[in-house]
Design an enzyme around this catalytic site. Structure first.
Site, mmCIF file in Angstrom:
data_model
loop_
_atom_site.group_PDB
_atom_site.id
_atom_site.type_symbol
_atom_site.label_atom_id
_atom_site.label_comp_id
_atom_site.label_asym_id
_atom_site.label_seq_id
_atom_site.Cartn_x
_atom_site.Cartn_y
_atom_site.Cartn_z
ATOM 1 N N THR A 46 10.236 17.446 -28.976
ATOM 2 C CA THR A 46 9.751 17.395 -27.403
ATOM 3 C C THR A 46 9.477 18.257 -27.182
ATOM 4 O OG1 THR A 46 9.485 15.691 -26.049
ATOM 5 C CG2 THR A 46 12.547 16.455 -27.028
ATOM 6 N N GLU A 47 8.407 18.602 -26.239
ATOM 7 C CA GLU A 47 8.681 20.156 -25.813
ATOM 8 C C GLU A 47 9.992 20.400 -24.112
ATOM 9 O OE1 GLU A 47 5.798 17.933 -25.998
ATOM 10 O OE2 GLU A 47 4.757 17.839 -23.681
ATOM 11 N N ASN A 48 10.441 18.985 -24.088
ATOM 12 C CA ASN A 48 11.677 19.062 -22.900
ATOM 13 C C ASN A 48 12.644 19.457 -23.490
ATOM 14 O OD1 ASN A 48 10.574 16.797 -24.125
ATOM 15 N ND2 ASN A 48 12.280 15.715 -22.535
ATOM 16 N N SER A 88 11.961 26.192 -26.594
ATOM 17 C CA SER A 88 10.814 25.477 -26.387
ATOM 18 C C SER A 88 9.444 25.211 -26.910
ATOM 19 C CB SER A 88 10.614 23.614 -25.711
ATOM 20 O OG SER A 88 10.195 22.949 -25.986
#
Lengths: 213, 252
Positions: A46-48, A88
Protein backbone atom coordinates in the site's frame (compact mmCIF):
# COMPACT_ATOMS: atom_id res chain seq x y z
CA UNK A 1 -23.66 -13.67 -19.40
CA UNK A 2 -21.48 -10.69 -18.64
CA UNK A 3 -19.50 -10.90 -15.41
CA UNK A 4 -20.32 -9.40 -12.04
CA UNK A 5 -17.75 -7.20 -10.31
CA UNK A 6 -16.92 -10.13 -8.07
CA UNK A 7 -16.23 -12.38 -11.06
CA UNK A 8 -14.04 -9.70 -12.63
CA UNK A 9 -12.06 -9.46 -9.38
CA UNK A 10 -11.68 -13.25 -9.35
CA UNK A 11 -10.34 -13.15 -12.94
CA UNK A 12 -7.74 -10.57 -11.98
CA UNK A 13 -6.73 -12.57 -8.90
CA UNK A 14 -6.29 -15.73 -11.00
CA UNK A 15 -3.65 -14.01 -13.17
CA UNK A 16 -1.56 -12.66 -10.30
CA UNK A 17 1.52 -14.87 -10.00
CA UNK A 18 2.22 -16.62 -6.70
CA UNK A 19 4.56 -14.63 -4.51
CA UNK A 20 4.10 -11.38 -6.44
CA UNK A 21 4.37 -7.96 -4.82
CA UNK A 22 1.07 -6.30 -5.73
CA UNK A 23 -0.59 -2.92 -5.28
CA UNK A 24 -4.38 -2.88 -5.47
CA UNK A 25 -5.89 0.50 -6.28
CA UNK A 26 -8.64 2.24 -4.36
CA UNK A 27 -12.21 1.06 -4.97
CA UNK A 28 -13.03 -2.07 -6.99
CA UNK A 29 -9.41 -3.26 -7.35
CA UNK A 30 -9.22 -3.55 -3.55
CA UNK A 31 -11.70 -6.45 -3.75
CA UNK A 32 -9.19 -8.54 -5.75
CA UNK A 33 -7.59 -9.39 -2.39
CA UNK A 34 -10.69 -11.42 -1.49
CA UNK A 35 -10.03 -13.80 -4.40
CA UNK A 36 -6.31 -14.46 -3.98
CA UNK A 37 -5.71 -18.14 -3.43
CA UNK A 38 -4.83 -18.95 0.20
CA UNK A 39 -1.18 -19.82 0.23
CA UNK A 40 -0.47 -17.84 -2.95
CA UNK A 41 2.19 -15.88 -1.08
CA UNK A 42 1.08 -12.66 -2.78
CA UNK A 43 2.31 -9.68 -0.76
CA UNK A 44 0.19 -6.55 -0.85
CA UNK A 45 1.82 -3.12 -1.04
CA UNK A 46 0.00 0.00 0.00
CA UNK A 47 1.60 3.23 -1.17
CA UNK A 48 1.16 4.97 2.16
CA UNK A 49 4.01 2.83 3.40
CA UNK A 50 3.46 -0.86 4.00
CA UNK A 51 4.21 -4.29 2.57
CA UNK A 52 2.33 -7.25 3.97
CA UNK A 53 -1.00 -5.52 4.34
CA UNK A 54 -3.72 -7.72 5.79
CA UNK A 55 -7.52 -7.65 5.53
CA UNK A 56 -9.64 -4.69 6.65
CA UNK A 57 -9.58 -4.07 10.40
CA UNK A 58 -12.76 -4.49 12.40
CA UNK A 59 -13.77 -3.76 15.97
CA UNK A 60 -10.86 -3.56 18.37
CA UNK A 61 -8.35 -4.03 15.53
CA UNK A 62 -9.11 -0.56 14.13
CA UNK A 63 -6.09 1.70 14.55
CA UNK A 64 -6.02 5.21 13.01
CA UNK A 65 -2.28 4.79 12.49
CA UNK A 66 -2.77 1.74 10.24
CA UNK A 67 -4.67 2.44 7.05
CA UNK A 68 -4.59 1.57 3.36
CA UNK A 69 -4.31 4.02 0.47
CA UNK A 70 -8.06 4.55 0.64
CA UNK A 71 -7.59 5.59 4.29
CA UNK A 72 -9.56 2.55 5.46
CA UNK A 73 -8.33 0.80 8.61
CA UNK A 74 -6.44 -2.40 7.77
CA UNK A 75 -4.37 -5.03 9.56
CA UNK A 76 -0.77 -6.20 9.26
CA UNK A 77 0.32 -9.74 8.43
CA UNK A 78 3.37 -11.52 9.86
CA UNK A 79 6.40 -10.36 7.89
CA UNK A 80 4.93 -6.92 7.22
CA UNK A 81 7.16 -3.86 6.98
CA UNK A 82 6.62 -0.11 7.17
CA UNK A 83 8.52 2.54 5.23
CA UNK A 84 8.29 6.21 4.31
CA UNK A 85 6.79 7.65 1.15
CA UNK A 86 10.01 8.13 -0.81
CA UNK A 87 10.87 4.44 -0.31
CA UNK A 88 7.31 3.39 -1.09
CA UNK A 89 7.39 5.13 -4.47
CA UNK A 90 10.92 3.96 -5.16
CA UNK A 91 9.41 0.47 -5.04
CA UNK A 92 7.18 1.48 -7.96
CA UNK A 93 9.49 3.64 -10.08
CA UNK A 94 12.43 1.38 -9.42
CA UNK A 95 10.61 -1.56 -10.99
CA UNK A 96 10.33 -3.64 -7.81
CA UNK A 97 6.54 -3.96 -7.75
CA UNK A 98 5.30 -6.86 -9.88
CA UNK A 99 1.67 -5.93 -10.50
CA UNK A 100 -0.68 -3.07 -9.85
CA UNK A 101 -4.43 -3.18 -10.44
CA UNK A 102 -6.33 0.01 -11.16
CA UNK A 103 -9.67 1.16 -12.49
CA UNK A 104 -9.89 3.30 -15.65
CA UNK A 105 -12.01 5.76 -17.58
CA UNK A 106 -10.26 4.75 -20.79
CA UNK A 107 -7.48 2.49 -22.04
CA UNK A 108 -6.05 2.88 -25.54
CA UNK A 109 -4.94 0.18 -27.98
CA UNK A 110 -1.33 1.05 -27.17
CA UNK A 111 -1.89 0.69 -23.44
CA UNK A 112 -2.26 4.37 -22.59
CA UNK A 113 -4.20 4.78 -19.35
CA UNK A 114 -6.64 7.55 -18.40
CA UNK A 115 -8.01 7.17 -14.89
CA UNK A 116 -7.46 10.34 -12.90
CA UNK A 117 -9.46 13.09 -14.55
CA UNK A 118 -12.33 13.46 -16.97
CA UNK A 119 -11.05 16.94 -17.77
CA UNK A 120 -14.38 18.43 -16.66
CA UNK A 121 -13.86 22.15 -16.01
CA UNK A 122 -15.56 22.09 -12.59
CA UNK A 123 -13.68 19.03 -11.31
CA UNK A 124 -10.99 19.44 -8.69
CA UNK A 125 -7.90 17.70 -10.07
CA UNK A 126 -6.54 14.89 -7.87
CA UNK A 127 -4.05 12.25 -8.97
CA UNK A 128 -2.70 10.57 -5.84
CA UNK A 129 -0.27 7.78 -6.69
CA UNK A 130 -1.89 6.69 -9.96
CA UNK A 131 0.74 8.18 -12.29
CA UNK A 132 3.61 6.67 -10.31
CA UNK A 133 1.93 3.25 -10.22
CA UNK A 134 1.10 3.38 -13.93
CA UNK A 135 4.67 3.84 -15.07
CA UNK A 136 6.32 1.97 -12.21
CA UNK A 137 4.74 -1.44 -11.77
CA UNK A 138 6.13 -4.18 -14.03
CA UNK A 139 2.59 -5.05 -15.09
CA UNK A 140 -0.46 -2.78 -14.94
CA UNK A 141 -3.79 -4.58 -14.88
CA UNK A 142 -6.94 -2.54 -15.45
CA UNK A 143 -10.33 -3.59 -14.15
CA UNK A 144 -13.36 -1.81 -15.61
CA UNK A 145 -16.67 -2.27 -17.39
CA UNK A 146 -16.03 -2.32 -21.15
CA UNK A 147 -18.70 0.28 -21.84
CA UNK A 148 -19.42 3.54 -20.04
CA UNK A 149 -22.92 4.25 -18.71
CA UNK A 150 -23.73 6.07 -21.97
CA UNK A 151 -22.71 2.98 -23.94
CA UNK A 152 -19.43 4.32 -25.28
CA UNK A 153 -16.51 1.86 -25.28
CA UNK A 154 -13.76 2.50 -22.76
CA UNK A 155 -11.16 0.55 -24.77
CA UNK A 156 -10.42 3.11 -27.46
CA UNK A 157 -8.10 3.91 -30.39
CA UNK A 158 -6.77 6.91 -28.46
CA UNK A 159 -7.70 8.26 -25.02
CA UNK A 160 -9.72 11.47 -25.06
CA UNK A 161 -9.44 11.96 -21.30
CA UNK A 162 -6.21 13.31 -19.79
CA UNK A 163 -3.58 10.56 -19.56
CA UNK A 164 -2.30 8.95 -16.38
CA UNK A 165 0.50 7.13 -18.17
CA UNK A 166 1.59 6.19 -21.68
CA UNK A 167 1.84 2.63 -22.95
CA UNK A 168 1.66 1.14 -19.48
CA UNK A 169 -1.38 -1.19 -19.42
CA UNK A 170 -0.72 -4.86 -20.13
CA UNK A 171 -4.10 -6.44 -19.31
CA UNK A 172 -7.69 -5.19 -19.26
CA UNK A 173 -10.29 -7.17 -17.30
CA UNK A 174 -13.85 -6.24 -18.18
CA UNK A 175 -17.33 -7.59 -17.66
CA UNK A 176 -17.56 -9.00 -21.20
CA UNK A 177 -13.98 -9.81 -22.16
CA UNK A 178 -10.40 -9.93 -20.98
CA UNK A 179 -7.77 -8.32 -23.22
CA UNK A 180 -3.99 -8.45 -23.36
CA UNK A 181 -2.15 -5.44 -24.77
CA UNK A 182 1.27 -6.01 -26.27
CA UNK A 183 3.45 -5.50 -29.30
CA UNK A 184 0.92 -7.31 -31.49
CA UNK A 185 -1.88 -4.95 -30.43
CA UNK A 186 -4.97 -5.84 -28.46
CA UNK A 187 -5.60 -9.55 -28.09
CA UNK A 188 -8.91 -10.97 -26.86
CA UNK A 189 -8.02 -13.50 -24.19
CA UNK A 190 -11.49 -14.56 -23.12
CA UNK A 191 -15.09 -13.47 -23.71
CA UNK A 192 -18.12 -13.64 -21.43
CA UNK A 193 -21.56 -13.76 -23.04
CA UNK A 194 -20.40 -12.03 -26.23
CA UNK A 195 -18.77 -13.25 -29.43
CA UNK A 196 -15.51 -11.91 -30.82
CA UNK A 197 -17.48 -10.69 -33.87
CA UNK A 198 -19.82 -8.72 -31.61
CA UNK A 199 -16.81 -7.27 -29.78
CA UNK A 200 -15.21 -6.22 -33.07
CA UNK A 201 -18.40 -4.53 -34.23
CA UNK A 202 -18.95 -2.65 -30.95
CA UNK A 203 -15.34 -1.53 -30.46
CA UNK A 204 -13.70 0.74 -33.03
CA UNK A 205 -10.31 -0.94 -32.65
CA UNK A 206 -8.41 -3.76 -34.35
CA UNK A 207 -8.54 -6.96 -32.29
CA UNK A 208 -6.48 -10.12 -32.43
CA UNK A 209 -8.17 -13.14 -30.92
CA UNK A 210 -6.46 -15.96 -29.11
CA UNK A 211 -6.53 -19.23 -31.05
CA UNK A 212 -8.58 -20.97 -28.36
CA UNK A 213 -11.54 -18.56 -28.75
CA UNK B 1 22.62 21.12 18.07
CA UNK B 2 20.18 18.57 19.41
CA UNK B 3 16.44 19.10 19.38
CA UNK B 4 14.80 21.42 21.88
CA UNK B 5 11.69 20.33 23.75
CA UNK B 6 9.02 23.00 23.66
CA UNK B 7 5.31 23.58 24.09
CA UNK B 8 3.42 23.55 20.81
CA UNK B 9 2.73 27.32 20.85
CA UNK B 10 6.40 28.20 21.25
CA UNK B 11 7.52 25.61 18.71
CA UNK B 12 5.31 26.90 15.89
CA UNK B 13 6.05 30.57 16.63
CA UNK B 14 8.93 30.20 14.14
CA UNK B 15 6.41 30.16 11.27
CA UNK B 16 6.21 33.54 9.48
CA UNK B 17 3.65 35.00 7.10
CA UNK B 18 4.31 33.72 3.58
CA UNK B 19 6.23 30.61 4.69
CA UNK B 20 6.11 27.23 2.99
CA UNK B 21 5.07 24.67 5.59
CA UNK B 22 5.38 20.93 4.99
CA UNK B 23 2.64 19.09 6.88
CA UNK B 24 2.96 15.34 7.45
CA UNK B 25 0.16 12.82 7.30
CA UNK B 26 -1.81 10.71 4.88
CA UNK B 27 -5.38 11.59 5.65
CA UNK B 28 -5.33 11.75 9.44
CA UNK B 29 -2.63 9.08 9.90
CA UNK B 30 0.47 11.00 10.93
CA UNK B 31 -1.30 14.36 10.83
CA UNK B 32 0.19 16.63 13.53
CA UNK B 33 -3.17 18.01 14.58
CA UNK B 34 -1.99 19.67 17.80
CA UNK B 35 0.85 21.49 15.97
CA UNK B 36 -1.62 22.74 13.38
CA UNK B 37 -3.99 23.90 16.12
CA UNK B 38 -1.08 25.83 17.64
CA UNK B 39 -0.26 27.31 14.21
CA UNK B 40 -3.85 28.53 13.86
CA UNK B 41 -3.57 30.13 17.30
CA UNK B 42 -0.17 31.63 16.34
CA UNK B 43 -1.80 33.41 13.43
CA UNK B 44 0.75 33.24 10.60
CA UNK B 45 -0.97 33.55 7.22
CA UNK B 46 -0.40 33.65 3.45
CA UNK B 47 1.08 30.17 3.84
CA UNK B 48 1.92 27.61 1.18
CA UNK B 49 1.05 24.18 2.56
CA UNK B 50 2.68 21.06 1.15
CA UNK B 51 0.87 17.90 2.22
CA UNK B 52 -0.54 14.78 0.60
CA UNK B 53 -4.15 15.86 1.05
CA UNK B 54 -5.90 19.19 1.49
CA UNK B 55 -7.57 18.54 4.81
CA UNK B 56 -10.17 16.09 6.04
CA UNK B 57 -13.29 16.94 8.00
CA UNK B 58 -13.03 20.11 10.05
CA UNK B 59 -9.89 19.50 12.09
CA UNK B 60 -6.15 19.66 11.45
CA UNK B 61 -5.26 20.99 8.01
CA UNK B 62 -8.92 21.61 7.21
CA UNK B 63 -9.18 23.94 10.22
CA UNK B 64 -6.08 25.86 9.06
CA UNK B 65 -7.65 26.29 5.62
CA UNK B 66 -10.97 27.33 7.15
CA UNK B 67 -9.16 29.97 9.19
CA UNK B 68 -8.06 31.59 5.91
CA UNK B 69 -4.32 31.22 6.55
CA UNK B 70 -3.41 29.35 3.39
CA UNK B 71 -2.67 30.94 0.00
CA UNK B 72 -1.66 27.79 -1.85
CA UNK B 73 -1.83 24.04 -1.40
CA UNK B 74 0.68 21.68 -3.04
CA UNK B 75 -0.64 18.14 -2.78
CA UNK B 76 -1.40 14.93 -4.66
CA UNK B 77 -5.01 14.30 -3.73
CA UNK B 78 -7.20 17.22 -2.61
CA UNK B 79 -10.52 15.68 -3.63
CA UNK B 80 -12.01 13.43 -0.97
CA UNK B 81 -15.44 12.74 0.41
CA UNK B 82 -14.64 14.76 3.53
CA UNK B 83 -12.56 17.59 2.00
CA UNK B 84 -15.42 20.09 1.98
CA UNK B 85 -13.36 22.95 3.41
CA UNK B 86 -10.85 22.84 0.56
CA UNK B 87 -13.61 22.25 -2.02
CA UNK B 88 -15.41 25.41 -0.93
CA UNK B 89 -12.30 27.59 -0.97
CA UNK B 90 -11.14 26.21 -4.33
CA UNK B 91 -14.49 26.68 -6.03
CA UNK B 92 -14.69 30.21 -4.64
CA UNK B 93 -11.26 30.95 -6.14
CA UNK B 94 -9.81 31.65 -2.71
CA UNK B 95 -6.97 29.16 -2.81
CA UNK B 96 -4.31 28.09 -5.32
CA UNK B 97 -3.71 24.42 -6.02
CA UNK B 98 -0.68 22.62 -7.44
CA UNK B 99 -1.39 18.93 -7.98
CA UNK B 100 1.74 16.75 -7.90
CA UNK B 101 1.81 12.97 -8.38
CA UNK B 102 2.32 11.44 -4.96
CA UNK B 103 5.69 9.87 -5.72
CA UNK B 104 7.01 13.07 -7.28
CA UNK B 105 5.78 14.97 -4.22
CA UNK B 106 7.78 12.68 -1.94
CA UNK B 107 10.83 12.65 -4.21
CA UNK B 108 10.86 16.43 -4.66
CA UNK B 109 11.06 16.81 -0.88
CA UNK B 110 13.64 14.04 -0.67
CA UNK B 111 15.71 15.93 -3.26
CA UNK B 112 15.45 19.12 -1.23
CA UNK B 113 16.63 17.31 1.89
CA UNK B 114 19.43 15.54 0.07
CA UNK B 115 20.85 18.56 -1.75
CA UNK B 116 19.80 17.44 -5.22
CA UNK B 117 19.31 20.33 -7.63
CA UNK B 118 16.63 18.63 -9.72
CA UNK B 119 15.94 15.14 -11.04
CA UNK B 120 14.42 13.38 -14.03
CA UNK B 121 11.31 11.36 -13.15
CA UNK B 122 9.41 8.98 -15.44
CA UNK B 123 6.18 9.79 -13.59
CA UNK B 124 3.76 12.03 -15.45
CA UNK B 125 5.39 11.77 -18.89
CA UNK B 126 2.77 12.45 -21.57
CA UNK B 127 0.23 13.75 -19.05
CA UNK B 128 -1.09 17.26 -18.37
CA UNK B 129 1.03 17.39 -15.19
CA UNK B 130 4.20 17.35 -17.30
CA UNK B 131 3.12 20.16 -19.62
CA UNK B 132 5.67 22.94 -19.88
CA UNK B 133 8.33 20.91 -18.08
CA UNK B 134 11.71 20.06 -19.53
CA UNK B 135 12.01 16.44 -20.61
CA UNK B 136 14.84 14.19 -21.70
CA UNK B 137 15.19 10.74 -23.21
CA UNK B 138 17.68 8.66 -21.22
CA UNK B 139 18.48 5.12 -22.40
CA UNK B 140 15.41 5.20 -24.61
CA UNK B 141 12.97 6.27 -21.91
CA UNK B 142 11.45 9.71 -21.48
CA UNK B 143 11.72 11.57 -18.18
CA UNK B 144 10.44 14.90 -16.86
CA UNK B 145 12.60 17.35 -14.93
CA UNK B 146 11.29 17.91 -11.41
CA UNK B 147 12.59 20.47 -8.92
CA UNK B 148 12.96 20.14 -5.15
CA UNK B 149 10.30 21.35 -2.74
CA UNK B 150 11.86 22.99 0.31
CA UNK B 151 9.98 23.97 3.42
CA UNK B 152 10.66 26.84 5.76
CA UNK B 153 9.13 24.67 8.44
CA UNK B 154 7.99 21.03 8.60
CA UNK B 155 5.28 19.92 11.01
CA UNK B 156 5.30 16.14 11.42
CA UNK B 157 3.99 13.54 13.84
CA UNK B 158 6.13 10.66 15.01
CA UNK B 159 5.53 8.17 17.80
CA UNK B 160 8.48 8.39 20.19
CA UNK B 161 11.48 10.73 20.32
CA UNK B 162 14.51 10.65 22.54
CA UNK B 163 15.82 13.91 23.94
CA UNK B 164 18.33 14.17 21.11
CA UNK B 165 15.49 14.32 18.60
CA UNK B 166 15.86 10.81 17.16
CA UNK B 167 12.45 9.61 16.02
CA UNK B 168 10.58 6.36 15.60
CA UNK B 169 7.17 6.25 13.98
CA UNK B 170 4.11 4.06 14.27
CA UNK B 171 2.77 1.92 11.42
CA UNK B 172 1.51 3.80 8.33
CA UNK B 173 1.49 7.08 10.27
CA UNK B 174 5.17 7.27 9.20
CA UNK B 175 4.27 8.17 5.58
CA UNK B 176 5.76 11.59 4.69
CA UNK B 177 7.30 12.33 8.12
CA UNK B 178 10.86 11.10 7.52
CA UNK B 179 11.06 12.81 4.10
CA UNK B 180 9.63 16.13 5.28
CA UNK B 181 11.96 16.13 8.29
CA UNK B 182 14.92 16.38 5.91
CA UNK B 183 13.41 19.03 3.63
CA UNK B 184 12.70 22.01 5.90
CA UNK B 185 14.88 24.63 7.52
CA UNK B 186 13.13 23.95 10.84
CA UNK B 187 11.50 20.60 11.58
CA UNK B 188 9.04 20.36 14.44
CA UNK B 189 8.04 16.85 15.48
CA UNK B 190 4.99 16.14 17.56
CA UNK B 191 5.45 12.85 19.44
CA UNK B 192 3.46 10.81 21.92
CA UNK B 193 6.43 10.39 24.25
CA UNK B 194 9.93 11.74 24.77
CA UNK B 195 12.35 9.27 26.29
CA UNK B 196 15.83 9.60 27.72
CA UNK B 197 18.91 9.53 25.54
CA UNK B 198 19.92 5.90 25.10
CA UNK B 199 16.38 4.57 25.46
CA UNK B 200 15.84 4.19 21.70
CA UNK B 201 17.55 1.34 19.93
CA UNK B 202 19.93 3.12 17.50
CA UNK B 203 19.20 0.39 14.92
CA UNK B 204 15.50 1.23 15.07
CA UNK B 205 15.80 5.02 14.71
CA UNK B 206 14.02 6.10 11.51
CA UNK B 207 14.72 9.83 11.54
CA UNK B 208 18.12 10.71 13.00
CA UNK B 209 18.15 13.73 15.33
CA UNK B 210 20.15 15.86 12.87
CA UNK B 211 16.90 16.40 10.94
CA UNK B 212 14.82 17.44 13.96
CA UNK B 213 14.93 20.87 15.60
CA UNK B 214 11.99 21.05 17.95
CA UNK B 215 10.05 18.39 19.85
CA UNK B 216 6.54 18.75 21.21
CA UNK B 217 5.10 15.98 23.40
CA UNK B 218 1.37 15.39 23.00
CA UNK B 219 0.49 12.35 25.05
CA UNK B 220 -2.93 11.66 23.47
CA UNK B 221 -2.93 13.07 19.94
CA UNK B 222 -6.32 13.64 18.36
CA UNK B 223 -5.46 11.72 15.20
CA UNK B 224 -4.08 8.57 16.80
CA UNK B 225 -4.97 5.83 19.22
CA UNK B 226 -1.31 5.04 19.76
CA UNK B 227 -0.73 3.55 23.18
CA UNK B 228 1.16 6.08 25.24
CA UNK B 229 2.16 3.64 27.94
CA UNK B 230 5.12 1.51 26.89
CA UNK B 231 3.62 -1.63 25.40
CA UNK B 232 5.50 -4.85 24.85
CA UNK B 233 4.26 -5.10 21.27
CA UNK B 234 5.40 -1.66 20.14
CA UNK B 235 8.93 -2.11 21.16
CA UNK B 236 11.46 0.09 19.36
CA UNK B 237 11.92 1.79 22.71
CA UNK B 238 13.99 -0.36 24.98
CA UNK B 239 13.35 0.23 28.68
CA UNK B 240 10.38 2.27 29.80
CA UNK B 241 11.86 5.71 30.05
CA UNK B 242 10.62 8.95 31.45
CA UNK B 243 7.83 10.65 29.60
CA UNK B 244 7.95 14.42 29.33
CA UNK B 245 4.80 16.39 29.95
CA UNK B 246 3.61 18.52 27.08
CA UNK B 247 4.77 21.77 28.61
CA UNK B 248 8.19 20.55 29.68
CA UNK B 249 10.86 23.05 28.74
CA UNK B 250 14.43 22.05 28.26
CA UNK B 251 17.40 24.39 27.98
CA UNK B 252 18.92 24.52 24.52
Amino acid sequence: MSLSREEMAANVARDIPDGAYVNLGIGQPTTVADYLRPGSGVILHTENGMLGMGPPATGHEIDPDLTNAGKQPVTELPGASYFHHADSFAMMRGGHLDVCVMGAFQVSVTGDLANWSTGAPDAIPAVGGAMDLAIGAKQVFVMMTLFAKDGRPKLVPECTYPLTGRGCVSRVYTDVATFAIGAEGVRVVETFGISVEELISSLCIPLVSSPEI
Amino acid sequence: MTAVIMAAAEAVSVVKDGDTVLVGGFGMAGMPVELIDALIEHGAGDLTIVSNNAGNGDTGLAALLAAGRVRKVVCSFPRQSDSWVFDGLYRAGKIELEVVPQGNLAERMRAAGAGIGAFFSPTGVGTPLAEGKESRVIDGREYVLEYPIRGDVALIRAHVADRMGNLVYRKTARNFGPVMATAAAVTIAQVSRIVDIGALDPEAVVTPAIFVNRLVAVSAPAASSAPTAPAASSAPTAPAASSAPADRQEPA
